[in-house]
Design an enzyme around this catalytic site. Structure first.
Site, PDB file in Angstrom:
ATOM      1  CG  LEU A 350       0.748   2.051 -19.505  1.00  0.00           C
ATOM      2  CD1 LEU A 350       1.729   1.829 -20.463  1.00  0.00           C
ATOM      3  CD2 LEU A 350       0.659   0.954 -18.591  1.00  0.00           C
ATOM      4  CB  CYS A 351      -2.686   8.107 -18.061  1.00  0.00           C
ATOM      5  SG  CYS A 351      -1.877   8.741 -19.403  1.00  0.00           S
ATOM      6  CG  HIS A 352       0.262   7.770 -12.435  1.00  0.00           C
ATOM      7  ND1 HIS A 352       1.238   7.808 -13.636  1.00  0.00           N
ATOM      8  CD2 HIS A 352       0.608   6.846 -11.340  1.00  0.00           C
ATOM      9  CE1 HIS A 352       2.215   6.804 -13.040  1.00  0.00           C
ATOM     10  NE2 HIS A 352       1.912   6.470 -11.847  1.00  0.00           N
ATOM     11  CG  MET A 388      -0.409  12.211 -21.286  1.00  0.00           C
ATOM     12  SD  MET A 388       0.104  12.482 -22.904  1.00  0.00           S
ATOM     13  CE  MET A 388      -1.274  11.757 -23.622  1.00  0.00           C
ATOM     14  CD  GLU A 389      -4.130  14.300 -16.711  1.00  0.00           C
ATOM     15  OE1 GLU A 389      -4.285  12.899 -16.257  1.00  0.00           O
ATOM     16  OE2 GLU A 389      -2.873  14.571 -17.159  1.00  0.00           O
ATOM     17  CG  ASP A 403     -20.656  14.364 -33.121  1.00  0.00           C
ATOM     18  OD1 ASP A 403     -20.787  13.460 -34.053  1.00  0.00           O
ATOM     19  OD2 ASP A 403     -21.331  14.814 -32.122  1.00  0.00           O
TER      20      ASP A 403
END
Length: 435
Positions: A350-352, A388-389, A403
């Site tokens: 749902l992120c653009h 969000m980015e 990692d």
């Protein structure tokens, strides 16, 4: 002077002046000063020589110098946000005292020195607040001015900041007294294992519950049992409804953690929780949907997010020396964060899909806590934000560090993933409130 000075002064002393040679230090005074403060013999000798073997003056000077160093480091670190920490709670016949101490990372929150600091601050607050048996709520400035160990609590915190090298603060304290007909019970909730130092309970959430008996039909044992149950289960529930209160023969005084209310029921938590009235990604039927941003204005959007990963001493040393088997950890993590942020719409439903005009990921080594601090900044001109980015970039950078170092330490902890600031759009500016 105890363990606190032994740990704090030892770490802080390396920056102090060492050019005093007024007189020779006697062996007996040297031994006593070493035991009292815990600082190296060389530094004790210099202090005694400066004050001509005056033990009291030498000790006073050592403490003052350590305190200055602690305050200097505290001032330097004060802009760094604190979203972790512990609650300390003590209950006695006079009542219950609860305090909140914040720090930057959960790595430090689990540290034994930090736990000991919270314990000593809780004991000091309880000793001060129980002198007058009435309800008290002290915010940061008031509680830090309370005395202990011939100094203010703020000075004790500053010393530990200087020793550990991470921003910390004693945020607030509350005292709820016991009185005739009034029953007080408390409980501390922990995210992992139960931590108790003597009679002080430490954890992530704390509850103090006060119950006043208003009818003569309830026994003392039944009221105490009910307060115990409510202290254990009531920390995450809303205030009692009127219907529920009518079922009991006593009145419960309860209060969520808010600054504009008086004390009754007090719940402390080491992080802030904010929730919008309406979730934009849910339709009227409760199903997920993608928000239509077509009618929004295009504005300059920016966002900054951060994350931390605690490496441990061995892994940190390898990263710092750039000697890990997988190569340059910080450079690879930086590249991974940038790549991930650019593909946020593919990772999070749902992120653009946004055309970013700027994206940067910065990683810095924090030697005092053996951790890596990460910040990701995103910028775009568009109809929806880039929060969000930024969060994705910081998170993936931290995962990449894990990692590349997991062969050395599998107990590394990623924490403090959060949005620090954003600008643009209808909602305007936002800045993370560390208080």
């Amino acid at each position: 002077m105890g363990r606190f000075l032994a740990s704090s002064l030892n770490l802080l002393w390396k920056g102090f002046p060492r050019n005093y040679s007024v007189g020779q230090a006697s062996k007996s005074n040297l031994s006593q000063l070493r035991k009292r403060t815990g600082v190296p013999l060389k530094n004790c000798r210099e202090a005694l020589e400066k004050f001509n073997n005056n033990l009291e003056e030498a000790e006073k000077w050592l403490i003052e110098e350590a305190q200055k160093q602690g305050w200097a480091r505290a001032d330097k670190l004060q802009s760094r946000s604190m979203s972790q920490g512990l609650v300390g709670l003590i209950q006695s016949r006079t009542g219950a005292t609860m305090i909140e101490v914040n720090c930057e990372t959960d790595f430090v929150a689990r540290n034994e020195k930090f736990k000991d600091l919270v314990y000593r601050l809780t004991v000091a607050c309880h000793s001060n607040l129980q002198k007058d048996t009435y309800k008290k709520s002290l915010q940061q400035e008031e509680v830090n001015s309370l005395p202990s160990e011939n100094r203010k609590l703020s000075d004790i915190v500053a010393l530990e900041v200087g020793a550990i090298g991470e921003n910390m603060k004693l945020r607030r304290a509350v005292f709820l007294p016991s009185s005739e007909g009034q029953y007080v019970n408390s409980y501390v909730h922990n995210s992992d294992k139960k931590v108790v130092i003597k009679d002080c309970h430490l954890g992530r959430y704390g509850v103090i519950l006060s119950v006043e008996k208003t009818a003569g039909t309830e026994t003392t044992e039944s009221v105490e049992a009910i307060t115990t149950d409510l202290a254990v289960t009531g920390w995450n529930t809303p205030p009692f409804s009127t219907e529920r209160q009518k079922k009991f023969l006593f009145h419960t005084s309860i209060q969520p953690m808010r600054k504009d209310q008086t004390i009754g029921y007090r719940s402390f938590h080491t992080t802030s929780l904010r929730m919008n009235d309406k979730l934009t990604h849910l339709g009227s039927d409760g199903k997920a949907k993608m928000v239509d941003v077509g009618a929004k204005d295009e504005t300059v959007r920016t966002a900054v997010a951060c994350a931390s990963i605690s490496l441990g001493k061995k892994a940190f040393s390898l990263v710092e020396a750039n000697k890990t088997k997988k190569g340059d950890v910080l450079s690879v993590a930086q590249l991974a964060g940038i790549m991930a942020a650019k593909r946020t719409s593919e990772l999070i439903p749902l992120c653009h899909n946004i055309g970013l005009s700027k994206l940067s990921v910065d990683l810095s080594l924090q030697r005092d806590s053996y951790s890596v601090y990460i910040e990701c900044e995103a910028k775009a001109v568009g109809k929806t934000g880039v929060e969000m980015e930024a969060i994705t970039g910081a998170s993936v950078a931290a995962i990449t560090v894990y990692d590349m170092c997991k062969a050395v330490n599998k107990e590394m902890v990623i924490s403090n993933i959060r949005l620090l600031s954003k600008t643009g759009g209808k909602s305007g500016e936002y800045k993370f409130d560390q208080c």
